[in-house]
Design a protein around this motif. Structure first.
Motif, mmCIF file in Angstrom:
data_model
loop_
_atom_site.group_PDB
_atom_site.id
_atom_site.type_symbol
_atom_site.label_atom_id
_atom_site.label_comp_id
_atom_site.label_asym_id
_atom_site.label_seq_id
_atom_site.Cartn_x
_atom_site.Cartn_y
_atom_site.Cartn_z
ATOM 1 N N LEU A 105 55.602 -21.135 64.610
ATOM 2 C CA LEU A 105 55.136 -22.268 63.734
ATOM 3 C C LEU A 105 55.019 -23.464 64.702
ATOM 4 O O LEU A 105 56.250 -23.832 65.241
ATOM 5 N N PRO A 106 54.240 -24.410 64.779
ATOM 6 C CA PRO A 106 54.134 -25.646 65.693
ATOM 7 C C PRO A 106 55.122 -26.370 64.717
ATOM 8 O O PRO A 106 55.673 -27.433 65.421
ATOM 9 N N TYR A 107 55.110 -26.539 63.696
ATOM 10 C CA TYR A 107 55.784 -27.490 62.576
ATOM 11 C C TYR A 107 56.164 -26.854 61.210
ATOM 12 O O TYR A 107 55.445 -26.047 60.823
ATOM 13 N N GLY A 108 57.023 -27.385 60.451
ATOM 14 C CA GLY A 108 57.325 -27.008 59.186
ATOM 15 C C GLY A 108 57.567 -25.799 58.814
ATOM 16 O O GLY A 108 57.761 -24.834 59.571
ATOM 17 N N HIS A 109 57.352 -25.273 57.538
ATOM 18 C CA HIS A 109 57.548 -23.917 56.990
ATOM 19 C C HIS A 109 56.211 -23.573 56.378
ATOM 20 O O HIS A 109 55.551 -24.103 55.851
ATOM 21 N N LEU A 110 56.145 -22.155 56.678
ATOM 22 C CA LEU A 110 54.766 -21.568 56.068
ATOM 23 C C LEU A 110 54.927 -21.121 54.591
ATOM 24 O O LEU A 110 55.850 -20.187 54.357
ATOM 25 N N ASP A 143 45.430 -22.758 53.561
ATOM 26 C CA ASP A 143 46.039 -23.926 53.198
ATOM 27 C C ASP A 143 46.126 -24.810 54.383
ATOM 28 O O ASP A 143 46.881 -25.945 54.327
ATOM 29 N N PHE A 144 45.794 -24.222 55.379
ATOM 30 C CA PHE A 144 45.675 -25.458 56.815
ATOM 31 C C PHE A 144 47.335 -25.504 57.021
ATOM 32 O O PHE A 144 47.351 -26.854 57.477
ATOM 33 N N GLU A 145 47.966 -24.680 57.007
ATOM 34 C CA GLU A 145 49.466 -24.986 57.246
ATOM 35 C C GLU A 145 49.691 -24.628 59.066
ATOM 36 O O GLU A 145 50.796 -25.038 59.361
ATOM 37 N N VAL A 146 48.882 -23.606 59.623
ATOM 38 C CA VAL A 146 49.161 -23.359 60.946
ATOM 39 C C VAL A 146 48.009 -23.463 61.908
ATOM 40 O O VAL A 146 47.396 -22.337 62.311
ATOM 41 N N PRO A 147 47.404 -24.655 62.485
ATOM 42 C CA PRO A 147 46.135 -24.796 62.628
ATOM 43 C C PRO A 147 46.383 -24.250 64.557
ATOM 44 O O PRO A 147 46.918 -25.037 65.011
ATOM 45 N N ALA A 148 45.560 -23.473 64.558
ATOM 46 C CA ALA A 148 45.488 -22.745 65.989
ATOM 47 C C ALA A 148 43.909 -22.771 66.548
ATOM 48 O O ALA A 148 43.028 -23.006 65.687
ATOM 49 N N ILE A 167 46.115 -19.278 70.360
ATOM 50 C CA ILE A 167 47.156 -20.551 71.092
ATOM 51 C C ILE A 167 47.375 -21.593 70.193
ATOM 52 O O ILE A 167 46.197 -22.087 69.570
ATOM 53 N N PHE A 168 48.190 -22.392 70.460
ATOM 54 C CA PHE A 168 48.577 -23.947 70.045
ATOM 55 C C PHE A 168 48.140 -24.602 71.502
ATOM 56 O O PHE A 168 49.151 -24.724 72.325
ATOM 57 N N PRO A 169 47.098 -25.299 71.554
ATOM 58 C CA PRO A 169 46.586 -25.714 72.744
ATOM 59 C C PRO A 169 47.639 -26.919 73.293
ATOM 60 O O PRO A 169 48.029 -27.818 72.416
ATOM 61 N N ASP A 170 48.092 -26.923 74.408
ATOM 62 C CA ASP A 170 49.031 -27.886 75.056
ATOM 63 C C ASP A 170 50.303 -27.903 74.028
ATOM 64 O O ASP A 170 50.783 -28.964 73.895
ATOM 65 N N ASN A 171 50.691 -26.901 73.550
ATOM 66 C CA ASN A 171 51.748 -26.799 72.465
ATOM 67 C C ASN A 171 51.625 -27.713 71.222
ATOM 68 O O ASN A 171 52.630 -28.328 70.840
ATOM 69 N N ASN A 172 50.375 -27.828 70.875
ATOM 70 C CA ASN A 172 50.129 -28.609 69.838
ATOM 71 C C ASN A 172 49.094 -27.928 68.820
ATOM 72 O O ASN A 172 48.605 -26.828 69.062
ATOM 73 N N THR A 173 48.929 -28.692 67.608
ATOM 74 C CA THR A 173 48.047 -28.044 66.653
ATOM 75 C C THR A 173 46.525 -28.437 67.033
ATOM 76 O O THR A 173 46.253 -29.342 67.956
ATOM 77 N N SER A 174 45.677 -27.525 66.401
ATOM 78 C CA SER A 174 44.374 -27.785 66.651
ATOM 79 C C SER A 174 43.505 -27.592 65.414
ATOM 80 O O SER A 174 43.375 -26.335 64.991
ATOM 81 N N GLY A 213 47.823 -27.238 79.644
ATOM 82 C CA GLY A 213 49.296 -27.581 79.454
ATOM 83 C C GLY A 213 49.459 -29.129 78.895
ATOM 84 O O GLY A 213 50.444 -29.567 78.365
ATOM 85 N N SER A 214 48.384 -29.908 79.208
ATOM 86 C CA SER A 214 48.341 -31.504 78.661
ATOM 87 C C SER A 214 47.092 -31.751 78.495
ATOM 88 O O SER A 214 46.126 -31.544 79.059
ATOM 89 N N LEU A 215 47.140 -33.064 77.606
ATOM 90 C CA LEU A 215 45.857 -33.497 77.239
ATOM 91 C C LEU A 215 45.297 -34.230 78.469
ATOM 92 O O LEU A 215 46.095 -34.853 79.143
#
Length: 371
Positions: A105-110, A143-148, A167-174, A213-215
């Motif tokens: 998970l990139p953040y939070g709790h599923l 519920d749009f909780e893990v956008p990848a 993937i979570f692009p650049d270690n972020n959500t998408s 790996g980066s924007l």
């Protein structure tokens, strides 16, 4: 979304390539409607993209969204010689093919684990050097909780497509996304809405299955529904505000210098005027297709979904809006022009006069007018 490709690899054996120019006389009249395919079924290709190959156009998009969470179960592909008559080529991908998501998970709790999975805004790139087609889509829980970003590959445009991973692009959500490949190069880019209130651009690695790996650039303005196109050597992003399923005024960004990376994105004048223009004609952008005429002239065809959350069928009754997107006659900018019925030929060479607030056709005010 947002990519025009002249795809040269052969189709599956069951579908020969037509060696003729695609029609540009046929009348486009999708506005707020859904066409039927050759089997008499409604065409469901939402959040999608138009691709040209040989003498055929291919329309990829998701199946009808259904309750309880307005999710689609699969991704469809249709073909047409004229942008009017559509044949269902089949299902390219189903959420049931997805494995190993989410592995972290990139953040939070599923709170509500999948399945089903949310698959949205599918786009296809052709990696010519590696001889494969890559299908990208916004992958998420209901519920749009893990956008990848989800990916599948095939050796043929028409499939079958096999699950690669997410993937979570650049270690972020998408969230809402599109992809763009730079003509004449091996460079490709992911453009997506991020939770840090921006549209972010990332360069894809050589195999186009991950980001570097980066924007590499961002708009610094919250937006969704991105559609990328190129005109006169510059890149543009047509997008919308964040209002969920409700329509809103369009946003247009233009690159100030360079390519997709290392460029500042300038906010351009709003690209629509007149009745219903403040809601982008009750639709949201998904793709800008560049049609090239025999003499090299280009015409931008804007594609949008009319989600109609407060209309018949609500989001499940979504329809389509396809319109000409014309460059300004003077200065930077573009205009999304409303037309109930129109043809590619009619708008060949047309521009928008922002001072007079009207279309300047190549050969008079009603050149090639559709009856």
């Amino acid at each position: 979304m947002a990519v025009f490709l002249l795809l040269l690899a052969p189709l599956a054996a069951s579908r020969p390539v037509l060696q003729r120019e695609p029609s540009f006389d046929a009348v486009i009249s999708l506005q707020g409607s859904r066409p039927q395919d050759t089997e008499g079924n409604d065409v469901h290709a939402h959040g999608g993209q138009l691709i040209q190959q040989g003498g055929l156009f291919y329309w990829v998009g998701t199946s009808q969204k259904r309750l309880p969470a307005w999710t689609s179960t699969h991704i469809n592909l249709y073909s047409s010689p004229d942008l009017v008559t559509w044949r269902h080529e089949g299902v390219l991908f189903s959420w049931e093919q997805i494995r190993g998501f989410p592995d972290r998970l990139p953040y939070g709790h599923l709170h509500n684990p999948p399945p089903p999975f949310r698959i949205e805004r599918p786009k296809i790139l052709h990696h010519a050097r590696e001889g494969r087609y890559i299908l990208y889509f916004h992958l998420d829980t209901a519920d749009f909780e893990v956008p990848a970003l989800g990916m599948a590959v095939s050796t043929n445009l028409t499939g079958p497509y096999h699950w690669v991973g997410h993937i979570f692009p650049d270690n972020n959500t998408s969230y809402d996304m599109t992809v763009w490949s730079e003509p004449g190069t091996d460079e490709a880019f992911l453009i997506r809405s991020c939770p840090v209130q921006t549209l972010a651009v990332s360069k894809l690695r050589d195999n186009w299955l991950d980001t570097t790996g980066s924007l590499c650039s961002e708009t610094h303005v919250a937006a969704e529904g991105p559609a990328v196109f190129r005109h006169a050597g510059r890149h543009y992003v047509f997008t919308s505000h964040l209002t969920g399923w409700d329509p809103n005024p369009p946003i247009l960004f233009g690159s100030e210098a360079g390519g997709m990376c290392g460029s500042r994105w300038r906010l351009l004048p709003r690209p629509s005027h007149g009745p219903r223009a403040n809601t982008t004609y009750d639709a949201q952008s998904t793709h800008v297709f560049t049609f090239t005429f025999e003499d090299g002239d280009e015409l931008l065809l804007w594609m949008g979904d009319r989600w109609q959350p407060h209309g018949p069928g609500s989001v499940g009754g979504a329809s389509y809006v396809w319109l000409p997107l014309l460059p300004h006659a003077q200065g930077p900018g573009f205009e999304l022009v409303w037309a109930e019925r129109w043809s590619l030929r009619q708008y060949k060479g047309a521009v928008w006069d922002p001072t007079a607030g009207r279309v300047l056709f190549a050969s008079g005010p009603e050149a090639g007018a559709v009856n």
